[in-house]
Design a protein around this motif. Structure first.
Motif, short mmCIF file in Angstrom:
data_model
loop_
_atom_site.label_atom_id
_atom_site.label_comp_id
_atom_site.label_asym_id
_atom_site.label_seq_id
_atom_site.Cartn_x
_atom_site.Cartn_y
_atom_site.Cartn_z
N LEU A 171 0.83 -1.22 0.07
CA LEU A 171 -0.06 0.21 0.14
C LEU A 171 0.87 1.36 0.10
N LEU A 172 1.85 1.34 0.85
CA LEU A 172 2.82 2.48 0.86
C LEU A 172 3.48 2.46 -0.60
N LEU A 173 3.91 1.56 -1.14
CA LEU A 173 4.57 1.67 -2.61
C LEU A 173 3.62 2.47 -3.55
N GLU A 174 2.57 1.94 -3.36
CA GLU A 174 1.29 2.63 -3.95
C GLU A 174 0.85 4.03 -3.85
N GLN A 175 1.12 4.28 -2.54
CA GLN A 175 0.84 5.85 -2.10
C GLN A 175 1.80 6.78 -2.69
N LEU A 176 3.08 6.05 -2.79
CA LEU A 176 4.25 6.91 -3.43
C LEU A 176 4.43 6.61 -4.97
N GLY A 177 3.39 6.00 -5.57
CA GLY A 177 3.55 5.65 -6.89
C GLY A 177 4.83 5.18 -7.50
N ILE A 178 5.35 4.16 -6.74
CA ILE A 178 6.64 3.58 -7.35
C ILE A 178 6.48 2.46 -8.20
N ASP A 179 7.02 2.57 -9.41
CA ASP A 179 7.05 1.91 -10.60
C ASP A 179 8.12 0.69 -10.48
N ARG A 180 9.35 0.92 -10.20
CA ARG A 180 10.18 -0.03 -10.26
C ARG A 180 11.06 0.03 -8.90
N ILE A 181 11.61 -0.97 -8.49
CA ILE A 181 12.15 -1.41 -7.17
C ILE A 181 13.36 -2.04 -7.43
N VAL A 182 14.43 -1.46 -7.07
CA VAL A 182 15.62 -1.91 -7.19
C VAL A 182 16.57 -2.06 -5.81
N SER A 183 17.19 -3.20 -5.52
CA SER A 183 17.77 -3.48 -4.17
C SER A 183 19.29 -3.69 -4.58
N GLY A 184 19.98 -3.22 -3.33
CA GLY A 184 21.49 -3.58 -3.38
C GLY A 184 21.58 -4.95 -2.74
N PRO A 185 22.80 -5.54 -2.63
CA PRO A 185 22.76 -6.85 -2.07
C PRO A 185 22.61 -6.96 -0.63
N PRO A 186 21.49 -7.78 -0.27
CA PRO A 186 21.31 -7.97 1.14
C PRO A 186 22.56 -8.69 2.18
N PRO A 187 22.79 -8.44 3.34
CA PRO A 187 23.58 -8.96 4.11
C PRO A 187 23.26 -10.50 4.52
N ILE A 188 23.79 -11.56 4.17
CA ILE A 188 23.37 -13.07 4.81
C ILE A 188 24.36 -13.30 5.95
N SER A 189 23.84 -13.50 7.25
CA SER A 189 24.56 -13.82 8.29
C SER A 189 24.66 -15.44 8.31
N HIS A 190 25.75 -15.56 9.14
CA HIS A 190 26.22 -17.08 9.50
C HIS A 190 26.31 -17.38 10.86
N GLY A 191 26.56 -18.54 11.31
CA GLY A 191 26.33 -19.14 12.68
C GLY A 191 24.92 -19.61 12.90
N THR A 192 24.45 -19.58 14.15
CA THR A 192 23.04 -20.24 14.61
C THR A 192 22.43 -19.35 15.13
N ILE A 193 21.04 -19.63 15.44
CA ILE A 193 20.14 -18.74 16.29
C ILE A 193 19.03 -19.83 16.99
N ARG A 194 18.57 -19.53 18.01
CA ARG A 194 17.62 -20.15 18.66
C ARG A 194 16.23 -19.90 18.00
N SER A 195 15.43 -20.91 17.66
CA SER A 195 13.85 -20.62 17.24
C SER A 195 12.94 -21.50 17.98
N ALA A 196 11.81 -21.30 17.49
CA ALA A 196 10.79 -22.30 18.11
C ALA A 196 10.92 -23.81 18.12
N HIS A 197 11.77 -24.15 16.84
CA HIS A 197 12.15 -25.61 16.70
C HIS A 197 13.51 -25.79 17.20
N GLY A 198 14.01 -25.01 18.20
CA GLY A 198 15.59 -25.31 18.50
C GLY A 198 16.33 -24.49 17.72
N GLU A 199 17.64 -24.94 17.82
CA GLU A 199 18.66 -24.19 17.30
C GLU A 199 19.06 -24.71 15.69
N ILE A 200 18.90 -23.54 14.89
CA ILE A 200 18.96 -23.68 13.37
C ILE A 200 20.14 -22.71 12.81
#
Length: 440
Positions: A171-200
């Protein structure tokens, strides 16, 4: 004009952070709240406040949903979440054991959410974008669990706050009239985290699947910087790449919930309009020096180059090695005709080789109009830039034919044609003439 949004996932991306950044860019929060009421969900409130993250001032967007057990959960949507595949929320309060109590949240199927989005009175492009994000998530879940796509259960992403995040972004993209979306590379982490199903391990399995074929960069160890919801938004709505060439119109900064000391927990967005297309045309410059081409053969060579597709061809006197006088024969060609033009220069010239370079050729937009003169109709070639006629020149063939028929000097016919043009199309002394807009 195409409106472009560039996403700078400096510290990653999550749905709530993108909502906040778009609101900071200038979208209307009250309008968003009103638009979200068309969804068949209730029991939540939205809040927006300005916070500091490192050296940055940013907006923080929050959804508070009321669980059936009547204990209030503040869904902070932090992108440093401790959850697995499609879970996107870090609850401030939770199950007494320290684990989240997912049983209190609704368990929605993809088919249920799809029907809700299809029947809600949403702007059509916002609806299609929201459907694309959820569809992308559903495909990942169906593949991961080996179930038909319509049988996919969205557990945590089916929660109220995740639905609000995804639909809110669209909805916010439409409010602003955005026609095209480009993104830089996102950061991908490593290691582990706790989750609802244990450590992943990080990255979460859904994030890996969603960002297939995307360029990524290293993230902070043990911190989930890209949530599955954030990854799904990128995968469904954006294209990877550097910041496009555009005219800058504004920027916004969204905050994650956590405020680590080592890195500002923000997402930046930059708004722009597509830059005007470069009017310069790339051409190949094909040339060769000749010291044994006679004057009578030169016109035939020039004609052969033009017949082969050259945009222009000419010869320049040069002084060659050993003090010999010669000619530098040059032809300009587009890529479509370059081989034919080279062949013509080798075949009809006296050179043993040619050289080729590329150049930019800036040209005026050209058109013809016809003016009436005492010597009959004469075509005028116009050169226009930005809606302004910069040059007007009578066509030589028309001038010559009219002069021969009238028995008049060609310069006199030429002058009459120019006078007729200026009479019909007065010149703006500051910018030139705009008369071509009336000339059909």
């Amino acid at each position: 004009m195409t409106s472009i949004l560039y996403i700078d996932p400096f510290s990653g991306i999550a749905g709530d952070m993108l909502c906040a950044a778009l609101l900071d860019l200038g979208a209307d929060f009250d309008r968003l709240k009103s638009q979200l009421r068309v969804l068949s969900i209730d029991g939540y409130t939205l809040s927006l406040k300005r916070v500091n993250r490192g050296a940055f001032s940013a907006l923080h967007f929050r959804v508070r949903s009321q669980h059936p057990r009547d204990h209030d959960h503040a869904h902070n949507h932090d992108h440093a979440h401790n959850h697995d595949h499609v879970h996107d929320h870090d609850h401030e309060s939770g199950h007494p054991s320290g684990e989240e109590d997912w049983s209190a949240q609704p368990d929605r199927r993809w088919s249920t959410i799809r029907e809700m989005l299809k029947t809600a009175e949403l702007p059509e492009r916002a609806r299609q974008r929201a459907l694309a994000v959820f569809s992308t998530l559903a495909q990942v879940e169906a593949k991961a669990h080996g179930v038909p796509i319509d049988g996919v259960h969205f557990h945590e992403v089916g929660a109220i706050d995740s639905i609000v995040d995804i639909v809110g972004v669209c909805l916010l993209l439409e409010q602003l009239g955005i026609d095209r979306i480009v993104s830089g590379p996102p950061p991908i982490s490593h290691g582990t985290i706790r989750s609802a199903h244990g450590e992943i391990p990080l990255p979460a399995p859904a994030t890996l699947s969603l960002l297939k074929d995307w360029p990524v960069r290293p993230g902070v160890a043990g911190r989930e910087e890209v949530t599955p919801t954030g990854a799904a938004i990128l995968a469904a709505l954006a294209e990877p790449g550097p910041i496009p060439e555009m005219i800058l119109r504004g920027s916004g900064v969204g905050a994650g919930t956590r405020n680590p000391k080592d890195k500002a927990n923000i997402l930046r967005v930059i708004l722009g309009e597509a830059a005007p297309a470069d009017s310069a045309v790339t051409v190949d410059v094909i040339e060769a020096q000749m010291d044994d081409l006679t004057g009578e053969h030169l016109p035939l060579l020039i004609a052969a180059l033009l017949d082969a597709g050259a945009a222009d061809a000419y010869a320049t006197p040069v002084l060659m090695k050993k003090g010999r006088s010669g000619l530098l024969v040059t032809a300009l060609s587009t890529a479509e005709h370059v081989r034919d033009v080279e062949e013509a220069l080798l075949r009809h010239g006296s050179t043993f080789g040619v050289r080729r370079t590329t150049a930019k050729r800036e040209v005026l937009r050209r058109q013809h109009v016809t003016v009436e003169t005492p010597y009959g109709p004469i075509r005028i070639k116009l050169g226009e830039r930005g809606g302004v006629v910069l040059h007007a020149a009578p066509e030589h063939a028309d001038v010559a034919a009219a002069a021969a028929e009238a028995g008049a000097p060609a310069p006199r016919v030429y002058a009459a044609a120019i006078a007729a043009w200026h009479t019909q199309h007065p010149i703006d002394r500051t910018h030139g003439s705009r008369g071509d807009q009336d000339a059909g």
